[in-house]
Structures are given as structure tokens and as C-alpha cells.
Design an enzyme around this catalytic site. Structure first.
Site, PDB file in Angstrom:
ATOM      1  N   HIS A  46      11.217  -6.758 -15.015  1.00 52.12           N
ATOM      2  CA  HIS A  46      12.056  -6.983 -13.838  1.00 52.12           C
ATOM      3  C   HIS A  46      12.498  -8.445 -13.740  1.00 52.12           C
ATOM      4  O   HIS A  46      13.648  -8.731 -13.428  1.00 52.12           O
ATOM      5  CB  HIS A  46      11.268  -6.590 -12.587  1.00 52.12           C
ATOM      6  CG  HIS A  46      12.060  -6.594 -11.338  1.00 52.12           C
ATOM      7  ND1 HIS A  46      12.867  -5.544 -10.970  1.00 52.12           N
ATOM      8  CD2 HIS A  46      12.176  -7.514 -10.360  1.00 52.12           C
ATOM      9  CE1 HIS A  46      13.443  -5.825  -9.817  1.00 52.12           C
ATOM     10  NE2 HIS A  46      13.048  -7.015  -9.420  1.00 52.12           N
ATOM     11  N   HIS A  92      17.002  -0.851  -6.228  1.00 56.87           N
ATOM     12  CA  HIS A  92      15.689  -0.738  -5.593  1.00 56.87           C
ATOM     13  C   HIS A  92      15.229   0.704  -5.756  1.00 56.87           C
ATOM     14  O   HIS A  92      14.901   1.392  -4.799  1.00 56.87           O
ATOM     15  CB  HIS A  92      15.744  -1.169  -4.122  1.00 56.87           C
ATOM     16  CG  HIS A  92      14.659  -2.119  -3.764  1.00 56.87           C
ATOM     17  ND1 HIS A  92      14.042  -2.156  -2.543  1.00 56.87           N
ATOM     18  CD2 HIS A  92      14.050  -3.085  -4.497  1.00 56.87           C
ATOM     19  CE1 HIS A  92      13.133  -3.104  -2.530  1.00 56.87           C
ATOM     20  NE2 HIS A  92      13.108  -3.682  -3.701  1.00 56.87           N
TER      21      HIS A  92
END
Lengths: 752, 87, 223
Positions: A46, A92
Site C-alpha cells: 500500500h 478504500h
């Protein structure tokens, strides 16, 4: 927290054996637990983009109008009039699947912080959502939760949610996608960056107090989903849009004073990533006194404070001696602010807890030394065997059309967008559901509305994952074409792109191949259309129990409208207009089409090779037709093909005061009728003109070398009529289209 | 002294959230569920004041801020450090 | 005309309201912070804008009514000054007791943002001149817009011509008797859920909200 750090603890932190060894080698000693925590989050997929970086480097990122490309909190482009816009899209996905309301809400909150960190006033939110089969377990709950979460955050912030796209496919059953986009406006000569500068300048923490929220969220976003993900619920952060609203106002107020040197959102991996990134971008070091960080809970360890993902926090480097200005403004807004450290020249991140050093790491170890992988790629076996144009059985056209209109991917998203405030800020010229792209009137540099006409920004987010499954390079490029075409339909010229690349597990060569191919396709299309990619985000490991999602390299395209009074919408303007099709139907295909999926349940065929010259011709003709006022409506062909597009133009017109619907009398373009009616293809746009303007439109199309064909005219019959092929009342089209989503998901009406 | 204030919608005020919860419970097989009303629980730490004083203060808080008398009722529970609870 | 637009923490339509007052009405417009205990001298019209003051904690408007500026708004209203509460501003006026009734969550339990049709009523209010009997289109954008009051209060509001607007056709939130906006006894305080400040320009989809502002302006100028 155990203080023994060894290979086992490193593995628990998500480091591979090799990565752990690399850390030991570079550091020359065993890291402390706090250091291990920092290394593991910054080296996570990430934060480090370790699987994707080699590919992303190939994307076009420059143009004369690009002020800030990738690598900052958001991309920035010059839009003229002394103004710039900052924008970015971010995923998300994992948090939203676990806790849809908070996951989606904090996604929206995070992307807005990225944008106002650049010094921009957010003026538009969009989103791109992917859900599974409407009948899959939890799907209705997920849809309701995500929509409520997006609305809950954006509505409270007073930023209009003006558009987006939503699609459904069983591949997302266990891994939905929530991609949030924000655009903000700022003076073009006052872009705020995150490069730390000025040794001795204080490091100031502002915003919410720190709690134990979402510790290791960044690591979670880098893991495949499994059934026990549900048990990870406590890791999900809780959003507080009220605090972010006051944080936004306080930050923008402070930005007017000349005191901020650098500013960075504390997003994923919180204080850890913000401090390391600021130091890295500035080529400097930082020293943080962790005990000075404002806390919401008692008894928090330095480890927890460093890794907390509490939302609505920012880290700033402030000019030495100007701390009082920060405290004054943040006190006015009842927010915390605290000097927690200082910029140093050590090129180390040093963290002290009441004087005791708990972290002393070279910035380069955290950022530059992060692993970078050239992962193996492998084209999926049997892919070519799928590239056979699908054959569909005979079926009555009217039934097909009604069934297509009711498909949740095609049907009206009214139930969704009516839960979003889309009219706040006095700028929404075209909101959701009205046209192929939204249009926002540009305010002044501070975000204050400007009356009348004038320049506007058009935005579209798009991508068709089914095309990407069949051919990721073509699919990704076709997605860019569609988003750019959407802008052309409202009369806007596309200028730049943000991307959000959602894929499965990159350690699988087939997934990595689709990623690499999609990036090639994005790069190719963005080069051809002169729309550089200025910001973006990668979300990998979107799989559940070994099954990856459709490759979904979503793009958000931003373009310019010269005068917001000269735009076009989807709705046919009234009876007696002539309907034309810009573009050529020779590329139509059922590959990955909505009709193929509806009637066969199988995905096969190969999407067409993008023809960029054709695309530029069609877009150019459409933009000029809209800007000159010739085109009275414009709508592109997309999922479901020509008849779905025609039906959407009719339904969008709504019945007149007398309750009478519009109709259309249409001839299909040449070729096989079912294909002309329902197959899908790029660079096709429906426009309407007055009788008296037909010649002018045709001349304009010729000048742009855009193919054009007349399809028919609008009528007051209230029916869509194609001789010997189809005759359906517009009211029936409307019923299917307006209620399709609610029926598929068994949703309750919003009322009124 | 600690106080728990329970705020509910007054009888006669439509509570769609309560209805939705009731419907879901009945769908889940809890057929015995009749009317469902949702409310808010507000826990207050009051320091060392007397029970009588706490009762008076919290009632005042309820009337002034915690509940809106047009649509809401409230009740309170007091717990002292010894753990004795009264409603 | 001098307009004061109040900003509470969480207000988010304050800029829109100030824009309408300043750019479209040409009023001298002041932004007032909620911690200010007084209004600017010579204020003619106070706008309490929409938004989520204090994040709608407890109930929408419940905390904002205790902001220092509300004391000044109350005495301004008592002296007959014009007060317009839009959406969250309406909710604050209800919580402050400047208008009767209370606001509940929408019957759908969901936020709703759409254009709705409203019927203007004959009230004699400075805000409503020329709007009686007209059907206007304006956006609503709220989660708590279900107006509630006892039957006696509702009856009295209609009798006293204090219902300024009712929803025409569809009722977006389940409000009692389709009420969208109400007036104080002296009719100088108007609260409404729809957003007139978002319906002031053709390019943004309609101008039906402008009438209310122009009515207030001509009332003040004729005074």
C-alpha cells in the site's frame, strides 16, 4: 507489546524472509519493535508500491499544463484564469468490505484530505463503485452501507458528490471496490507540497487526537481477504467528518498566512508514513517527541502512536517562530495543535519517548530501500481461445431492451445519488444522472462562487472491468476513451487523468500480467489523447479465497468547459429534433457486452483495438457541436449499445407538464440489426439538432473527419419505434430504467 | 457518581428506525417482537457529588439539552462509587 | 440592505448564502463567527445557513443553539429583525425555540438530495410577498427534515398563517402535514428545509429561490 524482535515477529508484521534479511543488512542491527512497525508499514504494498512501481514509471505524466504530477498528495493542473485544480482518486476497498459505512466514509475523508493538503478547496467528489451479484450474501447491506458512508462524510463536509459510476459483477462478491475521487481549486501559484525544509523548523501536529484506530490498516490493504477478515473489524478506522470539516477550514485559513513550509496528511500508516515521506521528499531528517502527540486514549505505547491511523490529522513543517499563528487558528476551530518535533539534517527519522530513543532509522531505509519487485507475468492460459465473437440466440428486441435497462449496471442510479448532496457550493451545472460527465462552474481561487457563465470543470470516472478481463491492454485504453468521450458529450476537452488500479494478488503471474498490460493500455491511450496521468493509487490483493476481481484500472478524467452556459445533457430536447450518430458502427462487438452477460452468463470475445485517430475526430466534432450550440443533446454509446443509449435520452427527458413522454422514430445503422442495436463499441455519440441545423452539423463532422449518420427524429408519440424491429412506450422504458436498481437489490424507496 | 441518561422518542412520534429493526427481528424469526423503539444512551461522569444533587443536575441537563421535549422523553439511572444503582 | 451570515463549526452553506446576498442581491454582507456575542451594527437580515453544526451531535441544531451568537439573534428577532434559517439553520431555530416544533430523521431514514416542488402560502410575511399560491422548485438536502409538532400546534400554525411552504405532490421526508417551512408569530423569522440559496441562477438549474430574498430586500428597502 513484546520487545523481542525476531524473524517470527517480522513475519507477523507482513515482512517476507528476504525483506526481513534486507532490513537487517541495511540497518546492521536488529530493529526495535517501533522500528519494525515503521519498516513494515512503509514497505507494505500500500505504501511502497513495490509490485507496481516498475510499471507505473512508464506512464505519461507531463504536459505544459501539469503543475504537479504523481508523487505528491494529489496532482495539480493549470486551468487558466490564474487557477489550478488538484485531484486524485484513491481506493478504500478492503475496509469497505469489512465495515461498509465507515470504510467508505473514511475513504472519502482521506481523499479530501489529500486534496486540501495541496492548498485546494475541495469542490467536487465523485466515486467509482463495484459491487457483486445483487443477490449475493451481504450485497444489499454493502450497497446501503457504502452509499450511506459516502454521503455521510461528503454531505457533512459540504462538498458536492456530483457524479460517479457503479457496476455489478459476481467477481466482486467477496471484494467490493470503493474508489473515491476529489477535485479542489487553488491559486496556481500557491501549491502546498510535502517536502520538509529548513533545519530547525518545528514539526507541528494538527487535527484530531490520536487513538488506537486502524493500527496496521496499511498492512491489511496489502493482504488477500479471507473469512477471518471479518474478525479484523477493530482495525477499521471511524471517520469524523465534522472534525475534518473544521480541520479543512482551519488549514485553509492558516494557508493564507505565510507560515507553512510543508504539509502532509496522516493517512495510511499515520505519523510513520507522513514523517518519513516529508523527510524523504525534502532530503532531510526529522526528530519526533512521541510523548508530545495529543492522545485520545490513555496508556498508548510509542508503537501504537506511531502506527495509529486515527483520521483527520495533519503533520506540518512550520516556519520557526510562527508556531503561535498555528495555535491561534486551530484554537479558534477547537482543534488540537502541538509542536511534536523538529526538522534535522541527519537524514534519519528519530523518535524519542520522554527522551528515550525508540526509533533511529535512516530515511532512505524506510523509503528508498523499500523493496521493488519485477514480479513474473504470465498471460492466462486459454485467453486467445476466448477471443471468438460471441453468438447470441434470437430474441424479441423489445424484451431485450427492457431487460438491459433494468440491469443494475445500466439502470438509473437515482437511489444512490439522491443520498449525496450534489448541489451545495453553488457550482453544480450538471449533476449526477443528467449527462455523461458532471460539470462544475469554477469558483474563484478561494472557492467562492462566481455568478453567471464562465469556465467550468468537467469530470468523468470510468472503466469496464469485463473488457479488461478479456484484454487488459485494450480494456484499459477503452476505459480512458470512454471517460474522455463522456467529457466530449458535455462539451469539455479532457486535460489530465488520475487512476486507481484495482487488481488481484500480484504474486500470481496472471494477475501481474493483467496489471502490466493494463498499465500499457492506459499509457498508450493517455499519450494518444494528450491526457497525462498526474496522480493515482494502486490497490492489489483484491481477491477472496483465491478468486481475483475483474481487472479494474479505474480512471478519473478532468477536462475544461469554456462556458458553462454551453453544455449538453443526455435528455432529448423535445419533439421534432433530428437524431444523428457521430462515429462508425463498424467496431461494434458483443465481447464482454452487457447483453452477452445477461443472456449467456459467459465472458468471451475480444474488445476492439482502440482507434485513437477516430476517437479524436469524434470527440473534436462533438465538443465543437456542443460549444457552438448546434448539439441540443449529446450522449455516448456505452454498456448496452445504441438502443439503451436512445432509451436513456428519451427517459431523461421526463414527461412534459401534460404527462406526455417523448418518442423517437429511428432507423438502425447498417449491418446485422441485433448487433447495431445492442453491441458495444467506442467513439460513438448520439447528438440531436434542429432541422435547420442538419447541414451545419454534417459540415462540422466532415471538417473533423468524424463519420456521421442520421438515425431519425424525436417525436411526441411517447414511443421508441424502429420499423419491423421494436416498438415500446417510453413510459415502459422509464419504468425498467428507473426501478431496475431498487428491484435488483430489493431496496426501499427514498420517499417523496 | 455516574449517571446514565436514556433518551427515547415520545410515544406517538413515528420511529422508522425502530420499525425497521422490529421488521428485521421478525424476519429473523423473533415473532414475539412487537413495538420497537430506538433511543440514545448518554453516560456521564459526575465526580463526587451527592445522589440528590446528581439527580437534580442531570434532570436539568435532560431538560436543557440532552432531550428535546417536543419529540423526546428521558429517564436516568444513577450509580455511585459503591455500585448501588437507582432509576 | 445589510446581511449577516452566521458560521457555526460545521456550517457548510454559509459561503453559498453569503454569495447570494453579496453577489446576487448586492447586499453588504458580513460573516459572523458563532463565538461573537453580537451582530454587526445595522444588520437587517440574519441568515442561519445549512450544514452540520457540531456534526449534528445529539440532535441537529441542539448544540449550536447555545453558541454565543444565538443570544444576539434572539434579541434581534424579538426586536422584529428578519431571520432566515435554512436547513440546519431551521433546525437551530427550532432547538432554540424561536420557531415551534422539532425535526426528526427522514421517514426513509436516509439523506435525501433532490429538487422538490413547494407551495408558497399566503402569510403576510416579508419573506413571502408575491410567493403566495406559487409553486416553486428548490433542492432539499437533509437527513433530518421530518417536521414534527403536536396537532394543536400544527392547527394553530395554519390558523395563524404561519406555514410558509408545504411540499407539493411528493413529500421527501414525511414531514407533518407536508410542512417545509414555518414562520414565527411576528412572521419575521422564517425556517425552511429546502435551499432557496441553491435555486438562484438558471445555469444552476433554476431561479425559484430568488423570490424570497428579493421579497425581503424590497421589504427592507421600503421600510
Amino acid at each position: 507489546m513484546s520487545s523481542v524482535v525476531d524473524a517470527k515477529v517480522a513475519k507477523e508484521h507482513g515482512l517476507t524472509v528476504k525483506e526481513w534479511q534486507h532490513a537487517l543488512d541495511v540497518l546492521g542491527r536488529t530493529p526495535t519493535i517501533e522500528e519494525l512497525g515503521m519498516i513494515s508499514v512503509l514497505w507494505s504494498e500500500h505504501c511502497s508500491y513495490k509490485s507496481s512501481r516498475v510499471h507505473l514509471k512508464t506512464l505519461p505524466t507531463e504536459a505544459p499544463w501539469v503543475i504537479q504530477g504523481p508523487g505528491e498528495n494529489a496532482g495539480v493542473i493549470d486551468v487558466g484564469h490564474g487557477l489550478a485544480v488538484a485531484f486524485k482518486m484513491e481506493s478504500h476497498n478492503h475496509p469497505s468490505f469489512i465495515e461498509p459505512y465507515q470504510g467508505a466514509a473514511t475513504g472519502v475523508g482521506g481523499i479530501m484530505r489529500d486534496v486540501f493538503t495541496m492548498g485546494a478547496r475541495p469542490i467536487a467528489n465523485l466515486n467509482s463503485l463495484r459491487f457483486g451479484d445483487p443477490k449475493a450474501p451481504r450485497m444489499r447491506f454493502l450497497v446501503e452501507g457504502v452509499v450511506a458512508g459516502i454521503g455521510g462524510y461528503g454531505n457533512c463536509m459540504g462538498v458536492p458528490t456530483v457524479g460517479g459510476e457503479v457496476a455489478f459483477d459476481p467477481s466482486y462478491n467477496g471484494n467490493i471496490l470503493v474508489n473515491a475521487f476529489t477535485l479542489g481549486v487553488l491559486p496556481k501559484d500557491r501549491v502546498f507540497l510535502s517536502q520538509a525544509a529548513g533545519v530547525g523548523n518545528p514539526l507541528v501536529y494538527v487535527g484530531s487526537k490520536t487513538g488506537r484506530d486502524g493500527i496496521h490498516g496499511a498492512t491489511m490493504a496489502s493482504e488477500e481477504f479471507s473469512k477471518d477478515s471479518e474478525a479484523k473489524r477493530p482495525r477499521v478506522q471511524v471517520g469524523d467528518p465534522f472534525t475534518e470539516k473544521v480541520l479543512l477550514e482551519a488549514c485553509l485559513e492558516l494557508m493564507k498566512e505565510d507560515v507553512i513550509v510543508a504539509i502532509q496528511d496522516m493517512g495510511a500508516a499515520g505519523l510513520t508514513s507522513s514523517s518519513a515521506e516529508m523527510a524523504s521528499r525534502g532530503g532531510l531528517g526529522v526528530e519526533i517527541n512521541i510523548d508530545l502527540v495529543p492522545r485520545r486514549e490513555t496508556g498508548m505505547t510509542p508503537y501504537e502512536v506511531l502506527l495509529s491511523e486515527s483520521q483527520e490529522r495533519m503533520l506540518m513543517v512550520v516556519k520557526k517562530g510562527h508556531e503561535a499563528a498555528v495555535h491561534r487558528i486551530f484554537e479558534k476551530w477547537d482543534l488540537s495543535s502541538a509542536v511534536v518535533g523538529v526538522v534535522t539534517d541527519t537524514q534519519h527519522v528519530v523518535v524519542k519517548d520522554a527522551g528515550r530513543v525508540v526509533v533511529d532509522l535512516p530515511v532512505s531505509l524506510l523509503v528508498d530501500e523499500a523493496p521493488m519487485y519485477e514480479r513474473p507475468t504470465q498471460r492466462p492460459e486459454g485467453l486467445e481461445a476466448l477471443w471468438v465473437e460471441p453468438k447470441l440466440a434470437e430474441h424479441p428486441a423489445a424484451e431485450r431492451l427492457l431487460a438491459l435497462l433494468a440491469r443494475p449496471t445500466i439502470a438509473s442510479k437515482r437511489w444512490i445519488y439522491e443520498q449525496y448532496d450534489h448541489s451545495v457550493r453553488a457550482g453544480t451545472v450538471i449533476g449526477p444522472g443528467e449527462a455523461d460527465a458532471c460539470v462544475i462552474r469554477l469558483p474563484d481561487a478561494g472557492g467562492t462562487p462566481k455568478a453567471g457563465g464562465g469556465p467550468g470543470i468537467a469530470i468523468s470516472v470510468d472503466m469496464n472491468g469485463r473488457y479488461c478481463r478479456l484484454d487488459p491492454r485494450r480494456g484499459a485504453a477503452l476505459g480512458v476513451l470512454e471517460a474522455v468521450r463522456n467529457l466530449a458529450c458535455v462539451g469539455a476537452e479532457a486535460k489530465a487523468v488520475t487512476d486507481c488500479l484495482n487488481f488481484g494478488n500480484p504474486e500470481k503471474p496472471e494477475v501481474m500480467w493483467s496489471f502490466a498490460e493494463a498499465v500499457v493500455g492506459l499509457g498508450e491511450a493517455c499519450r494518444a489523447l494528450d491526457t497525462p496521468i498526474v496522480s493515482g493509487n494502486v490497490s492489489l490483493y483484491n481477491e477472496t479465497e483465491g478468486r481475483p476481481i475483474l481487472p479494474t484500472p479505474t480512471v478519473g478524467v478532468v477536462g475544461l468547459v469554456e462556458d458553462v452556459r454551453r453544455v449538453a445533457k443526455t435528455a432529448f430536447p423535445g419533439p421534432g429534433h433530428r437524431i444523428f450518430l457521430l462515429g462508425s458502427t463498424d467496431v461494434l462487438s458483443f465481447a464482454g457486452s452487457e447483453l452477452q452477460l445477461l443472456e449467456t452468463g459467459v465472458l468471451s470475445g475480444r474488445p476492439p483495438e482502440p482507434d485513437y485517430a477516430r476517437a479524436r475526430a469524434v470527440h473534436g466534432a462533438c465538443i465543437e457541436a456542443v460549444r457552438s450550440g448546434l448539439a441540443r443533446s449529446a450522449h455516448d454509446l456505452s454498456e448496452g449499445g445504441l438502443l439503451v443509449a436512445l432509451a436513456e435520452c428519451l427517459v431523461a427527458a421526463r414527461p412534459g407538464p401534460d404527462g406526455v413522454w417523448l418518442g423517437a422514430e429511428v432507423k438502425l445503422p447498417g449491418g446485422e440489426r441485433t448487433r447495431s442495436a445492442f453491441a458495444e463499441g467506442p467513439s460513438l455519440i448520439l447528438v440531436t439538432v434542429l432541422d435547420s441545423e442538419v447541414e451545419a452539423l454534417c459540415a462540422l463532422a466532415e471538417r473533423h473527419r468524424a463519420p456521421i449518420a442520421e438515425l431519425g427524429r424525436t417525436t411526441d408519440s411517447g414511443r421508441l419505434h424502429i420499423d419491423q424491429f421494436l416498438d415500446v412506450p417510453t413510459s415502459a422504458l422509464s419504468d425498467a430504467y428507473e426501478n431496475g436498481l431498487m428491484r435488483a437489490l430489493d431496496l426501499n424507496a427514498l420517499g417523496g | 457518581m455516574r449517571a446514565r441518561v436514556i433518551v427515547t422518542l415520545r410515544r406517538g412520534v413515528l420511529d422508522p428506525a425502530g420499525q425497521a429493526v422490529g421488521n428485521s427481528l421478525r424476519h429473523l424469526g423473533f415473532g414475539e417482537v412487537g413495538d420497537v423503539r430506538l433511543g440514545k444512551v448518554i453516560d456521564l461522569e459526575l465526580g463526587s457529588i451527592s445522589r440528590a444533587e446528581a439527580e437534580k443536575k442531570v434532570n436539568e441537563m435532560g431538560q436543557k439539552l440532552l432531550a428535546n421535549p417536543v419529540i423526546e422523553d428521558f429517564s436516568l439511572e444513577l450509580t455511585d462509587e459503591g455500585g448501588t444503582r437507582t432509576t | 440592505m445589510k446581511v449577516a451570515v452566521v458560521t457555526f463549526p460545521g456550517s457548510n452553506c454559509d459561503e453559498d448564502a453569503a454569495y447570494v446576498a453579496e453577489s446576487l442581491l448586492g447586499a453588504s454582507t458580513t460573516r459572523v463567527w458563532h463565538k461573537d456575542a453580537s451582530l454587526p451594527d445595522g444588520t437587517d437580515l440574519v441568515i442561519l445557513p445549512g450544514g452540520f453544526s457540531y456534526g449534528d451531535a445529539l440532535r441537529s441544531g441542539a448544540l449550536a443553539r447555545f453558541s454565543p451568537v444565538m443570544g444576539a439573534v434572539r434579541s434581534f428577532a424579538e426586536r422584529g429583525g428578519l431571520v432566515l434559517g435554512i436547513c440546519n439553520g431551521f433546525q437551530i431555530l427550532l432547538e432554540a425555540g424561536l420557531l415551534p416544533g422539532a425535526m426528526l430523521q427522514n421517514a426513509s431514514q436516509k439523506f435525501v438530495c433532490k429538487r422538490v416542488r413547494l407551495r408558497g402560502h399566503d402569510t403576510g410575511s416579508p419573506f413571502m410577498r408575491g410567493l403566495a399560491g406559487r409553486v416553486l422548485e428548490m433542492p432539499v438536502a437533509h437527513h433530518e427534515g421530518r417536521y414534527h409538532a403536536s396537532d394543536e400546534v400544527l392547527d394553530r400554525l395554519f390558523e395563524e398563517r404561519r406555514v410558509a411552504f408545504t411540499y407539493e405532490g411528493a413529500n421527501p421526508n414525511g414531514a407533518a402535514r407536508d410542512i417545509a417551512g414555518v414562520l414565527s408569530e411576528k412572521k419575521n423569522v422564517l425556517g425552511l428545509m429546502p435551499h432557496p440559496e441553491r435555486a438562484v441562477e438558471a445555469v444552476l438549474g433554476g431561479e425559484d429561490g430568488l423570490g424570497m430574498f428579493l421579497a425581503a430586500k424590497s421589504f427592507l428597502e421600503a421600510r
